[in-house]
Write a protein that holds these residues in place. Structure first.
Motif, PDB file in Angstrom:
ATOM      1  N   GLY A 291       0.793  -1.218   0.000  1.00 27.97           N
ATOM      2  CA  GLY A 291       0.000   0.000   0.000  1.00 27.97           C
ATOM      3  C   GLY A 291       0.825   1.268   0.000  1.00 27.97           C
ATOM      4  N   GLU A 306       0.563  -6.015   2.662  1.00 28.91           N
ATOM      5  CA  GLU A 306      -0.488  -5.132   3.160  1.00 28.91           C
ATOM      6  C   GLU A 306      -0.805  -4.047   2.124  1.00 28.91           C
ATOM      7  OE1 GLU A 306      -3.391  -3.856   4.735  1.00 28.91           O
ATOM      8  OE2 GLU A 306      -2.393  -5.201   6.163  1.00 28.91           O
ATOM      9  N   THR A 307      -2.073  -3.964   1.713  1.00 29.19           N
ATOM     10  CA  THR A 307      -2.470  -2.989   0.693  1.00 29.19           C
ATOM     11  C   THR A 307      -3.084  -1.729   1.277  1.00 29.19           C
ATOM     12  OG1 THR A 307      -4.613  -4.098   0.440  1.00 29.19           O
ATOM     13  CG2 THR A 307      -2.836  -4.779  -1.040  1.00 29.19           C
ATOM     14  N   ASP A 308      -3.488  -1.773   2.538  1.00 30.59           N
ATOM     15  CA  ASP A 308      -4.046  -0.568   3.154  1.00 30.59           C
ATOM     16  C   ASP A 308      -2.919   0.447   3.366  1.00 30.59           C
ATOM     17  OD1 ASP A 308      -4.619   0.909   6.032  1.00 30.59           O
ATOM     18  OD2 ASP A 308      -6.425   0.670   4.793  1.00 30.59           O
ATOM     19  N   PRO A 309      -3.058   1.667   2.820  1.00 28.85           N
ATOM     20  CA  PRO A 309      -1.956   2.648   2.896  1.00 28.85           C
ATOM     21  C   PRO A 309      -1.498   2.941   4.311  1.00 28.85           C
ATOM     22  CG  PRO A 309      -3.614   3.362   1.318  1.00 28.85           C
ATOM     23  CD  PRO A 309      -4.189   2.178   2.026  1.00 28.85           C
ATOM     24  N   GLU A 310      -2.431   3.119   5.237  1.00 30.45           N
ATOM     25  CA  GLU A 310      -2.053   3.466   6.595  1.00 30.45           C
ATOM     26  C   GLU A 310      -1.336   2.303   7.290  1.00 30.45           C
ATOM     27  OE1 GLU A 310      -2.172   6.442   7.846  1.00 30.45           O
ATOM     28  OE2 GLU A 310      -3.022   7.144   5.957  1.00 30.45           O
ATOM     29  N   LYS A 311      -1.831   1.101   7.085  1.00 30.30           N
ATOM     30  CA  LYS A 311      -1.180  -0.059   7.684  1.00 30.30           C
ATOM     31  C   LYS A 311       0.173  -0.329   7.022  1.00 30.30           C
ATOM     32  CE  LYS A 311      -5.494  -2.357   9.043  1.00 30.30           C
ATOM     33  NZ  LYS A 311      -6.330  -3.576   8.888  1.00 30.30           N
TER      34      LYS A 311
END
Length: 348
Positions: A291, A306-311
């Motif tokens: 991400g 992990e594709t979620d930017p924040e994670k």
């Protein structure tokens, strides 16, 4: 009553003659020439039904013999060149497409890491080759913490070759495998003195003859001490080029040849820095930060991490094992106000 029949017959005869004359006049061509008589038309034979999908000469699509099932998938449209088009990329990638994608990835990485450099501290080719040998199975940060004491006591190949092995082992203990590494650095120092007059050679065939020096170490020295292009195939490089589908080779020599064929020779050294920097900071072995990856649209392995930017931002590494000797800052922090790459900040 008997006289009316001939009168009516005469009228019918005159009407027929008048009609024939009118037809004859209408049939004449301009200029007074009579028109050619057309051959009598023959009855056209019955046409066979055209195969499904073909177009009849009359411009109408012929009906297919069998009706397609209602749940059939739509046909894939053919793109120019005969390649199937669609949202999903083809399973196989042409050589030209691979070269373009690989070079674009390198350009994107160059923008993301404008400060990419060899992360081992050195002042001359001798220090670089020793530091590179010591970096096996440990981090560059650990090597950079160890070599100052080593080079302060043994600054030249002559002095390191004549050193007490036990004293060298004690200095190199933090690097791990210190006995084997002591033997390697003292052996290559002795070879430099005996075979090359105390100077590090600038040819690949000479470097790989030195104890503890393989092609990877040799290319590090050639590219960063002599300015001669070389590809450094370390563990990060191997993992990423296979993840990006640049090659399926597993042996370092074959990986080096396969990847080298995708780029101009002049780009090999910086390509190595870009890939290794990315592997240490974002594209990790177990949990890649997809991400937060600048080349996510070009990566066939996107989604493995992990594709979620924040994670994903929490997975970035700039200090421990990722950005040795530098403060914990994202890549953009190393650009000055004018967008010009600023020199890396060294600890202390």
């Amino acid at each position: 009553m008997g006289e009316q029949v001939p009168a009516e017959a005469k009228k019918a005869t005159k009407a027929a003659e008048a009609g024939a004359a009118a037809r004859s006049a209408a049939a004449e061509e301009p200029g007074g020439k009579p028109a050619r008589k057309s051959a009598p038309k023959k009855a056209a034979p019955a046409r066979k039904a055209a195969p499904a999908g073909r177009v009849t000469p009359a411009g109408r699509a012929a009906p297919s013999k069998k009706a397609a099932p209602s749940n059939a998938e739509p046909a894939v449209k053919e793109a120019p060149g005969g390649k199937a088009g669609g949202k999903k990329p083809p399973k196989t990638e042409s050589r030209t497409a691979l070269v373009r994608r690989a070079r674009r990835i390198n350009r994107e990485l160059a923008e993301a890491y404008p400060y990419a450099h060899p992360e081992l501290d050195f002042e001359n080719p001798f220090q670089l080759i020793v530091a590179t040998v010591l970096s096996a199975q440990t981090t560059d940060l650990r090597v950079n913490q160890t070599t100052p004491a080593l080079f302060a006591k043994y600054p030249t190949p002559e002095e390191l070759a004549a050193a007490n092995p036990e004293e060298v082992e004690e200095i190199l203990r933090p690097c791990g495998f210190f006995r084997a590494k002591t033997k390697s650095v003292m052996g290559l120092s002795k070879a430099l003195v005996e075979d090359f007059g105390g100077e590090v050679p600038g040819r690949l065939e000479d470097l790989v003859k030195l104890p503890g020096v393989g092609r990877k170490t040799a290319f590090v020295v050639l590219g960063n001490a002599f300015g001669r292009p070389g590809i450094t195939v370390d563990t990060h490089f191997q993992r990423l080029v296979r993840r990006w589908k640049w090659t399926e080779e597993t042996e370092p020599d074959k990986i080096e040849a396969a990847v080298g064929a995708l780029f101009p020779k002049t780009e090999w050294t910086m390509l190595s820095h870009h890939v290794i920097f990315h592997g240490r900071r974002i594209c990790h072995a177990r949990k890649p930060a997809c991400g937060a990856c600048p080349i996510a649209p070009l990566c066939p392995a996107y989604g493995e991490g992990e594709t979620d930017p924040e994670k994903a931002k929490k997975l970035l590494k700039y200090e421990k094992g990722g950005f040795p000797g530098q403060r914990l800052k994202p890549p953009q922090a190393y650009l000055d106000a004018g967008g010009i790459p600023a020199p890396p900040l060294r600890a202390g």
